[in-house]
Design a protein around this motif. Structure first.
Motif, PDB file in Angstrom:
ATOM      1  N   SER A   1       0.827  -1.214   0.000  1.00  0.00           N
ATOM      2  CA  SER A   1       0.000   0.000   0.000  1.00  0.00           C
ATOM      3  C   SER A   1       0.856   1.256   0.000  1.00  0.00           C
ATOM      4  CB  SER A   1      -0.925   0.001   1.226  1.00  0.00           C
ATOM      5  OG  SER A   1      -1.862  -1.047   1.142  1.00  0.00           O
ATOM      6  N   LEU A   2       1.991   1.207   0.706  1.00  0.00           N
ATOM      7  CA  LEU A   2       2.929   2.327   0.684  1.00  0.00           C
ATOM      8  C   LEU A   2       3.536   2.464  -0.706  1.00  0.00           C
ATOM      9  CD1 LEU A   2       4.649   4.485   2.267  1.00  0.00           C
ATOM     10  CD2 LEU A   2       6.333   2.660   2.593  1.00  0.00           C
ATOM     11  N   ASP A   3       3.984   1.346  -1.267  1.00  0.00           N
ATOM     12  CA  ASP A   3       4.671   1.384  -2.557  1.00  0.00           C
ATOM     13  C   ASP A   3       3.720   1.711  -3.710  1.00  0.00           C
ATOM     14  OD1 ASP A   3       7.006   0.802  -1.266  1.00  0.00           O
ATOM     15  OD2 ASP A   3       7.105  -1.302  -1.893  1.00  0.00           O
ATOM     16  N   ARG A   4       2.448   1.411  -3.553  1.00  0.00           N
ATOM     17  CA  ARG A   4       1.469   1.749  -4.584  1.00  0.00           C
ATOM     18  C   ARG A   4       1.052   3.218  -4.499  1.00  0.00           C
ATOM     19  NH1 ARG A   4      -2.022  -1.362  -7.620  1.00  0.00           N
ATOM     20  NH2 ARG A   4      -1.655  -3.233  -6.375  1.00  0.00           N
ATOM     21  N   GLY A   5       1.373   3.848  -3.375  1.00  0.00           N
ATOM     22  CA  GLY A   5       0.981   5.239  -3.189  1.00  0.00           C
ATOM     23  C   GLY A   5      -0.369   5.413  -2.533  1.00  0.00           C
ATOM     24  N   ASP A   6      -0.939   4.303  -2.042  1.00  0.00           N
ATOM     25  CA  ASP A   6      -2.227   4.388  -1.359  1.00  0.00           C
ATOM     26  C   ASP A   6      -2.081   4.883   0.068  1.00  0.00           C
ATOM     27  OD1 ASP A   6      -3.502   3.433  -3.631  1.00  0.00           O
ATOM     28  OD2 ASP A   6      -3.401   1.338  -2.990  1.00  0.00           O
ATOM     29  N   LEU A   7      -0.886   4.749   0.625  1.00  0.00           N
ATOM     30  CA  LEU A   7      -0.582   5.255   1.962  1.00  0.00           C
ATOM     31  C   LEU A   7       0.588   6.227   1.880  1.00  0.00           C
ATOM     32  CD1 LEU A   7      -0.598   2.110   4.317  1.00  0.00           C
ATOM     33  CD2 LEU A   7      -2.247   3.984   4.328  1.00  0.00           C
ATOM     34  N   ALA A   8       0.451   7.379   2.522  1.00  0.00           N
ATOM     35  CA  ALA A   8       1.589   8.281   2.682  1.00  0.00           C
ATOM     36  C   ALA A   8       2.522   7.685   3.738  1.00  0.00           C
ATOM     37  CB  ALA A   8       1.123   9.666   3.112  1.00  0.00           C
ATOM     38  N   VAL A   9       3.745   8.171   3.778  1.00  0.00           N
ATOM     39  CA  VAL A   9       4.739   7.601   4.699  1.00  0.00           C
ATOM     40  C   VAL A   9       4.267   7.690   6.147  1.00  0.00           C
ATOM     41  CG1 VAL A   9       7.097   7.780   5.550  1.00  0.00           C
ATOM     42  CG2 VAL A   9       6.635   8.109   3.127  1.00  0.00           C
ATOM     43  N   THR A  10       3.788   8.844   6.555  1.00  0.00           N
ATOM     44  CA  THR A  10       3.330   9.011   7.940  1.00  0.00           C
ATOM     45  C   THR A  10       2.166   8.083   8.249  1.00  0.00           C
ATOM     46  OG1 THR A  10       4.078  11.320   8.009  1.00  0.00           O
ATOM     47  CG2 THR A  10       2.421  10.661   9.625  1.00  0.00           C
ATOM     48  N   GLU A  11       1.236   7.952   7.305  1.00  0.00           N
ATOM     49  CA  GLU A  11       0.093   7.061   7.502  1.00  0.00           C
ATOM     50  C   GLU A  11       0.545   5.608   7.646  1.00  0.00           C
ATOM     51  OE1 GLU A  11      -1.959   8.006   3.955  1.00  0.00           O
ATOM     52  OE2 GLU A  11      -3.140   9.626   4.838  1.00  0.00           O
ATOM     53  N   TYR A  12       1.537   5.256   6.876  1.00  0.00           N
ATOM     54  CA  TYR A  12       2.076   3.889   6.939  1.00  0.00           C
ATOM     55  C   TYR A  12       2.575   3.573   8.339  1.00  0.00           C
ATOM     56  CZ  TYR A  12       5.580   0.188   6.060  1.00  0.00           C
ATOM     57  OH  TYR A  12       6.356  -0.949   6.090  1.00  0.00           O
ATOM     58  N   TRP A  13       3.398   4.449   8.895  1.00  0.00           N
ATOM     59  CA  TRP A  13       3.945   4.185  10.220  1.00  0.00           C
ATOM     60  C   TRP A  13       2.884   4.268  11.306  1.00  0.00           C
ATOM     61  CZ3 TRP A  13       8.102   1.567  10.397  1.00  0.00           C
ATOM     62  CH2 TRP A  13       9.076   1.715   9.391  1.00  0.00           C
ATOM     63  N   ARG A  14       1.923   5.170  11.182  1.00  0.00           N
ATOM     64  CA  ARG A  14       0.849   5.241  12.170  1.00  0.00           C
ATOM     65  C   ARG A  14       0.009   3.975  12.159  1.00  0.00           C
ATOM     66  NH1 ARG A  14      -1.003  11.564  11.221  1.00  0.00           N
ATOM     67  NH2 ARG A  14       0.521  12.484  12.670  1.00  0.00           N
ATOM     68  N   LEU A  15      -0.232   3.424  10.970  1.00  0.00           N
ATOM     69  CA  LEU A  15      -0.998   2.184  10.860  1.00  0.00           C
ATOM     70  C   LEU A  15      -0.263   1.038  11.539  1.00  0.00           C
ATOM     71  CD1 LEU A  15      -3.310   0.487   9.763  1.00  0.00           C
ATOM     72  CD2 LEU A  15      -2.130   0.402   7.553  1.00  0.00           C
ATOM     73  N   ILE A  16       1.033   0.928  11.304  1.00  0.00           N
ATOM     74  CA  ILE A  16       1.818  -0.114  11.972  1.00  0.00           C
ATOM     75  C   ILE A  16       1.746   0.066  13.488  1.00  0.00           C
ATOM     76  CG2 ILE A  16       4.158  -0.997  12.344  1.00  0.00           C
ATOM     77  CD1 ILE A  16       4.736  -0.317   9.403  1.00  0.00           C
ATOM     78  N   GLY A  17       1.896   1.304  13.948  1.00  0.00           N
ATOM     79  CA  GLY A  17       1.830   1.574  15.387  1.00  0.00           C
ATOM     80  C   GLY A  17       0.494   1.163  15.986  1.00  0.00           C
ATOM     81  N   ARG A  18      -0.602   1.492  15.300  1.00  0.00           N
ATOM     82  CA  ARG A  18      -1.913   1.116  15.811  1.00  0.00           C
ATOM     83  C   ARG A  18      -2.041  -0.394  15.930  1.00  0.00           C
ATOM     84  NH1 ARG A  18      -3.774   5.242  12.348  1.00  0.00           N
ATOM     85  NH2 ARG A  18      -4.471   3.728  10.784  1.00  0.00           N
ATOM     86  N   GLU A  19      -1.562  -1.114  14.941  1.00  0.00           N
ATOM     87  CA  GLU A  19      -1.651  -2.572  14.985  1.00  0.00           C
ATOM     88  C   GLU A  19      -0.822  -3.157  16.122  1.00  0.00           C
ATOM     89  OE1 GLU A  19      -2.688  -3.722  10.358  1.00  0.00           O
ATOM     90  OE2 GLU A  19      -0.732  -4.273  11.190  1.00  0.00           O
ATOM     91  N   LEU A  20       0.259  -2.484  16.467  1.00  0.00           N
ATOM     92  CA  LEU A  20       1.135  -2.966  17.526  1.00  0.00           C
ATOM     93  C   LEU A  20       0.766  -2.396  18.899  1.00  0.00           C
ATOM     94  CD1 LEU A  20       4.554  -2.783  15.645  1.00  0.00           C
ATOM     95  CD2 LEU A  20       3.064  -4.762  15.948  1.00  0.00           C
ATOM     96  N   GLY A  21      -0.252  -1.547  18.923  1.00  0.00           N
ATOM     97  CA  GLY A  21      -0.721  -0.992  20.189  1.00  0.00           C
ATOM     98  C   GLY A  21       0.160   0.101  20.755  1.00  0.00           C
ATOM     99  N   VAL A  22       0.886   0.812  19.880  1.00  0.00           N
ATOM    100  CA  VAL A  22       1.728   1.913  20.337  1.00  0.00           C
ATOM    101  C   VAL A  22       1.369   3.175  19.557  1.00  0.00           C
ATOM    102  CG1 VAL A  22       3.642   0.434  21.017  1.00  0.00           C
ATOM    103  CG2 VAL A  22       3.569   1.363  18.699  1.00  0.00           C
TER     104      VAL A  22
END
Length: 205
Positions: A51-72
């Motif tokens: 999703s990041l590489d396709r351009g569907d997620l901006a860089v900041t959104e990518y990391w925030r999504l990972i953080g949410r999934e990890l509970g941080v």
């Protein structure tokens, strides 16, 4: 030395062809910044990378999504540090490939780059010292396409003003080279510099 391949454009993948794979030290540094267990981190990192590489997620959104999934919850400084550590891990280059880029350039061969990458890689690829060796950079996020989708190879060929059978495509993933070959491109599955040099030399005049 020079390598001349007339009437063709040699299109290079970036990751693990021009660049080296992230080292164990690079990967450990990124996990240390994230301050979470490694296994769930890499699962989430990889799950959303397309999703990041396709351009569907901006860089900041990518990391925030990972953080949410990890509970941080990562703040702006954390995200900047994560991005910097991740970006750094993909900037170690393969010297032999750079030498081949230079030899192709000196031989008058047209060269370009096609990378599955986010928007953040576009400017560095176009402004790095090696950029003098290639004429175009195609970044998947900017095209809203991903290798091995056939449309991305056709978009690159169109952008270069050539027919697909004039394209010579090099990638470290066979699924990507197979997709380009199915369209009529000449391809090389990259496993090392020696094999790539032999392949390019066989094509040269």
């Amino acid at each position: 030395m020079s390598l001349s391949i007339p009437n063709r454009v040699v299109l290079f993948d970036y990751g693990e062809v021009i660049s080296r794979a992230p080292s164990d030290e690079d990967r450990a540094a990124l996990v240390a910044v994230a301050a979470v267990p490694a296994k769930p981190f890499w699962n989430s990192y990889n799950e959303h990378r397309d999703s990041l590489d396709r351009g569907d997620l901006a860089v900041t959104e990518y990391w925030r999504l990972i953080g949410r999934e990890l509970g941080v919850t990562w703040g702006a400084a954390d995200i900047q540090r994560l991005w910097a550590a991740d970006f750094r891990s993909w900037t170690s280059v393969e010297p032999g490939t750079i030498e081949l880029l230079e030899e192709l350039h000196e031989g008058g061969t047209r060269v370009a780059v096609l990378s599955n990458a986010g928007f953040d890689f576009a400017s560095p690829l176009r402004a790095s010292p090696m950029a003098r060796f290639y004429e175009r950079v195609f970044v998947s996020a900017e095209l809203n396409l991903l290798k091995p989708e056939p449309a991305i190879y056709l978009a690159a060929a169109n952008g270069l003003g050539i027919a697909i059978d004039q394209l010579v495509f090099i990638d470290n993933k066979r699924v990507n080279t197979d997709a380009a070959a199915a369209l009529g491109a000449t391809v090389h599955h990259f496993t090392g510099v020696h094999g790539l040099r032999e392949f390019l030399t066989a094509l040269s005049t």
